[in-house]
Design an enzyme around this catalytic site. Structure first.
Site, PDB file in Angstrom:
ATOM      1  N   ARG A  20     -18.002   9.679  18.937  1.00 53.21           N
ATOM      2  CA  ARG A  20     -17.421  10.370  17.671  1.00 53.21           C
ATOM      3  C   ARG A  20     -16.839  10.725  16.615  1.00 53.21           C
ATOM      4  O   ARG A  20     -16.226  10.159  16.142  1.00 53.21           O
ATOM      5  CB  ARG A  20     -15.815  10.297  17.477  1.00 53.21           C
ATOM      6  CG  ARG A  20     -15.702  10.169  20.058  1.00 53.21           C
ATOM      7  CD  ARG A  20     -13.553  10.157  19.720  1.00 53.21           C
ATOM      8  NE  ARG A  20     -13.683  10.024  21.474  1.00 53.21           N
ATOM      9  CZ  ARG A  20     -12.473  10.370  22.261  1.00 53.21           C
ATOM     10  NH1 ARG A  20     -11.412   9.958  21.329  1.00 53.21           N
ATOM     11  NH2 ARG A  20     -13.032  10.601  23.121  1.00 53.21           N
ATOM     12  N   ASP A  60      -6.897   3.634  19.081  1.00 54.69           N
ATOM     13  CA  ASP A  60      -7.045   5.154  19.792  1.00 54.69           C
ATOM     14  C   ASP A  60      -7.880   5.524  18.413  1.00 54.69           C
ATOM     15  O   ASP A  60      -9.017   4.697  17.983  1.00 54.69           O
ATOM     16  CB  ASP A  60      -6.249   5.931  19.641  1.00 54.69           C
ATOM     17  CG  ASP A  60      -6.388   7.190  20.528  1.00 54.69           C
ATOM     18  OD1 ASP A  60      -7.879   7.173  21.800  1.00 54.69           O
ATOM     19  OD2 ASP A  60      -5.297   8.314  20.388  1.00 54.69           O
ATOM     20  N   ASP A  90      -2.973   6.606  15.996  1.00 54.77           N
ATOM     21  CA  ASP A  90      -4.986   7.049  14.690  1.00 54.77           C
ATOM     22  C   ASP A  90      -4.513   6.706  13.660  1.00 54.77           C
ATOM     23  O   ASP A  90      -2.914   6.730  13.320  1.00 54.77           O
ATOM     24  CB  ASP A  90      -4.655   8.645  14.649  1.00 54.77           C
ATOM     25  CG  ASP A  90      -6.100   8.914  16.534  1.00 54.77           C
ATOM     26  OD1 ASP A  90      -6.181   8.922  17.098  1.00 54.77           O
ATOM     27  OD2 ASP A  90      -5.184  10.099  16.976  1.00 54.77           O
ATOM     28  N   ASP A 113      -8.203  11.608  13.764  1.00 47.55           N
ATOM     29  CA  ASP A 113      -7.950  13.462  14.637  1.00 47.55           C
ATOM     30  C   ASP A 113      -7.132  14.492  13.995  1.00 47.55           C
ATOM     31  O   ASP A 113      -6.581  14.028  13.135  1.00 47.55           O
ATOM     32  CB  ASP A 113      -6.472  12.546  15.610  1.00 47.55           C
ATOM     33  CG  ASP A 113      -7.467  12.202  16.831  1.00 47.55           C
ATOM     34  OD1 ASP A 113      -8.129  11.718  16.682  1.00 47.55           O
ATOM     35  OD2 ASP A 113      -6.980  11.954  18.197  1.00 47.55           O
TER      36      ASP A 113
END
Length: 438
Positions: A305, A248, A209, A252
């Protein structure tokens, strides 16, 4: 907290300062998070490296200098100014590395595709020498791509083009970190793994990430840009019928991370964008934590997301979510296990092929969210009601169970697209080079 009404929208748009951020004298590198500015302002606030002495103010221009300035994650107060483009995939002399440079034990993509073609291998998970070679190659890239950030650190871009390219900033087990005015671009995985058991037809799974907040507290991410940039997944080939996805997430926030404010950033051209809580089984780490505020961010042409939430009390207000025709879109807010998302005063700009019901996805039955005063294409829309009408078998409750108190100025949703599109993202803060004194 002040709510700006419709009558003053024009005045509001004209009087918001370009940085739309805190007071910091003559040196934004020493800025601290303002009082009440989201969850990172709670329990003592967030000051980053503002207390750094002159010997701990660095200007870095390559990966080796960045790593040296970070001091292997030590907690000495420090200010690190990023100038130009820092290549994460580079050797200690700054020479860019290719995927071939990381290959070990005879791995090549061509050999991997031949060995694990479902027509040859079947539907079992890859194993054996070539999967081991892929893992060994991935481990070599991992050593370069991940860059650890310690406590009491400010990382800030100089000028309007500071970029961290292909690296993953790891804020792990840290306290009191500020990251501002940087473009994070193309954190790509050279060695995605084929998983034939992922979904009905299998999938390619990648690592890395752009920024990871892992078990850290008091983190402020402000005026950054997160993007796949020059290597969008949409341009990648398909192998075994599935997209060879090399990215990815963009951000996060996981494994007990807490007290985070994400403000005035741009998230664009990406699939799996922001994840809070990376497992339903992480309750021991995450329950009662993952408290995060998102405000005045632009999410443009992201598939999903924005964010997807588990466990945490998450406040999302005054963000602009824009989907242009032709961009892949699944949903915006994902409601997972024990999620407590409050989404208010946001603006959506959706092309005519999308409906308001598309904006919410429930992942766990019996969950709830608070959704109020969100506008779609300049109209007030009850997004929760739209979701529940379209998904009678997946009804969401209407109360997240808490009320946000840590907000600064709240703008009317009609003003949000102008304000956010004009002021969010990297390159909006005037930072001087050199070892500025207090």
């Amino acid at each position: 907290m002040t709510m700006i009404g419709c009558a003053s929208l024009a005045l509001t748009a004209l009087t918001v300062p370009a940085q739309a951020g805190p007071r910091h004298g003559n040196d934004p590198a020493r800025a601290v998070l303002p009082e009440n500015d989201g969850w990172a302002a709670a329990e003592g606030g967030t000051t980053g490296g503002a207390a750094a002495d002159a010997d701990h103010v660095f200007t870095v221009t390559d990966r080796a200098e960045l790593v040296a300035a970070l001091g292997n994650g030590d907690d000495t107060p420090k200010i690190i100014k990023v100038k130009g483009t820092i290549h994460g995939n580079a050797d200690d002399q700054g020479t860019p590395l290719t995927c071939e440079d990381y290959q070990r034990d005879g791995y090549t993509l061509e050999k991997y595709l031949q060995a694990y073609d479902p027509a040859v291998w079947g539907d079992a998970e890859p194993s054996g020498p070539l999967e081991e070679a892929r893992a060994a190659s991935a481990a070599e890239q991992d050593k370069r791509v991940k860059i650890r950030v310690g406590s009491n650190t400010t990382i800030i871009g100089v000028g309007d083009d500071a970029t961290i390219l292909g690296a993953s900033l790891q804020i792990r087990g840290a306290e009191n970190v500020i990251v501002r005015n940087i473009t994070f671009e193309d954190t790509y995985d050279c060695f995605p793994q084929w998983d034939p058991t992922d979904g009905e037809n299998g999938a390619w799974n990648s690592e890395y990430d752009n920024v990871v907040v892992y078990g850290s507290r008091h983190v402020w991410l402000d005026h950054n840009t997160f993007t796949d940039g020059r290597r969008p997944d949409s341009a990648q080939p398909r192998y075994f019928g599935q997209l060879f996805q090399q990215h990815d997430g963009l951000l996060d926030i996981v494994r007990g991370a807490d007290l985070v404010t994400v403000s005035w950033n741009v998230f664009t051209e990406h699939d799996k964008t922001v994840l809070l809580g990376n497992s339903d089984g992480a309750a021991a780490d995450d329950r009662g934590k993952l408290r995060t505020t998102f405000h005045h961010n632009l999410f443009e042409d992201v598939n999903e997301r924005a964010p997807r939430v588990r466990f945490g009390k998450v406040d999302a207000y005054n963000n602009h979510f824009r989907q242009n025709e032709g961009a892949k879109y699944g949903y915006t807010w994902g409601i997972g296990k024990e999620a407590a998302l409050v989404a208010e005063h946001n603006a959506f700009t959706l092309h005519k092929g999308l409906t308001p019901a598309d904006t919410i996805r429930q992942w766990t039955p019996g969950t709830s969210m608070t959704e109020r005063n969100n506008w779609v294409n300049r109209r007030h829309v009850d997004l929760l009601a739209e979701h529940n009408a379209a998904n009678p078998d997946r009804l969401l409750g209407d109360d997240a169970g808490w009320t946000p108190a840590l907000r600064t100025r709240v703008h009317h949703p009609l003003a949000v697209p102008y304000l956010v599109d004009r002021h969010a993202g990297a390159g909006k803060i005037a930072v001087k080079d050199g070892k500025d004194r207090k």
